[in-house]
Design an enzyme around this catalytic site. Sequence first.
Site, mmCIF file in Angstrom:
data_model
loop_
_atom_site.group_PDB
_atom_site.id
_atom_site.type_symbol
_atom_site.label_atom_id
_atom_site.label_comp_id
_atom_site.label_asym_id
_atom_site.label_seq_id
_atom_site.Cartn_x
_atom_site.Cartn_y
_atom_site.Cartn_z
ATOM 1 N N CYS A 120 -17.307 8.935 -19.470
ATOM 2 C CA CYS A 120 -15.846 8.818 -19.335
ATOM 3 C C CYS A 120 -15.274 9.670 -18.206
ATOM 4 O O CYS A 120 -14.251 9.319 -17.622
ATOM 5 C CB CYS A 120 -15.172 9.191 -20.650
ATOM 6 S SG CYS A 120 -15.772 8.257 -22.076
ATOM 7 N N HIS A 257 -8.398 7.496 -17.289
ATOM 8 C CA HIS A 257 -9.440 6.730 -17.967
ATOM 9 C C HIS A 257 -8.749 5.962 -19.091
ATOM 10 O O HIS A 257 -8.005 6.546 -19.887
ATOM 11 C CB HIS A 257 -10.500 7.693 -18.509
ATOM 12 C CG HIS A 257 -11.284 7.184 -19.667
ATOM 13 N ND1 HIS A 257 -11.931 5.969 -19.659
ATOM 14 C CD2 HIS A 257 -11.531 7.730 -20.895
ATOM 15 C CE1 HIS A 257 -12.525 5.778 -20.823
ATOM 16 N NE2 HIS A 257 -12.295 6.835 -21.585
ATOM 17 N N ASN A 287 -11.456 -0.598 -22.913
ATOM 18 C CA ASN A 287 -11.964 0.706 -22.513
ATOM 19 C C ASN A 287 -13.371 0.483 -21.980
ATOM 20 O O ASN A 287 -14.312 0.291 -22.749
ATOM 21 C CB ASN A 287 -11.971 1.661 -23.718
ATOM 22 C CG ASN A 287 -12.558 3.021 -23.396
ATOM 23 O OD1 ASN A 287 -13.266 3.196 -22.406
ATOM 24 N ND2 ASN A 287 -12.298 3.992 -24.259
#
Length: 353
Positions: A120, A257, A287
Amino acid sequence: MSQSNIGGFRIAGISTCLPPMVVDNLDPALGFPPEDVRKVVAMAGVRERRVVDPSITSADLCHRAATRLMERLGWAPESVSALIFVTQTPDHFLPSTSCLLQQRLGLPDTCAAFDVGLGCSGYPYGLYIAAAMLRAGGHQRVLMLHGETPSRFVSPEDQATVLLFSDAGSATALELDDTPGAGGQFVLHTDGSGANGLILRGGAFRDREPANPRHHFLEMDGAAIFNFTIKRVPPLIAETLAFAGKTVADVDAFVFHQSNRFIMKHLMKKSGLPDDRVPMSIEDSGNCGGPSVAVAMTRRLTPPAPGQRLHWMLLGYGVGLSWGSAMIQIDDRAVLLHDDGEGLSLNRGATDE
């Protein structure tokens, strides 16, 4: 404290590639209770996900993104002297997937190539490494590829993860630039004590063949990740602004993110960020891990107008636990490309014998 001010480089372009398969989270065929799904969609903000078929890897998505970007920029393969591949979903444990991508992209054997195993937070970390290599000397142009296929490691029975994660690949081209003020600021952090918050326990060498079948898939402690994000990211934004000598009003876009819409909205409120400067792609891109930073830029932002230079703060945070930022400048020569991956399976680079 890991703060770095690196001058003398520019981002020439950013390219992203999503797989063509679209999954509607509200599709009853997924088999989850409809009311539960509606709650997850409303909170996380993910209505549609992009999912690879089993023949496609993160390297394939990045290869497609890099090929298109190099063609648009007019970069000859022999002009690239370094390739960085950031991923937690490599083609193989060994060799490094970057070596395979170096060959597939036709880069010269004088090209340095290596993998970086971050998720991430990988986008700002990858930019930092690329920028540092440029300024260290010996490089004129560097490709930083960041790709993930988390749909391949989530359990189809775990609605908390399967309804959240998508797949994506990205390519970012960096080159030396002696324009006054060119460069960027980077702030990087790590706290491995929270490693169990997001973990895939089995399959590697700590637990090669786990007895618990659940350990073959991603495990996420949602509450722990939420608390980590709310605790760490607002101070990261404040630290980055202070280090770069800027205020919120000086930054043209804060690119998160794309973790979860509820979390991002909370972070925006806590840090005093205006809605019109926080692009969100999570609704129809999901995501997709670290590459979601690049996806948000290519799908929701536009390059500067002629003569304009924009300041964007890029923010990655999550698995590790790891978090970081990059305050970058985007000039009017920069290229932003996005590709929905039609015909991607036909372009697959086979490595099987």
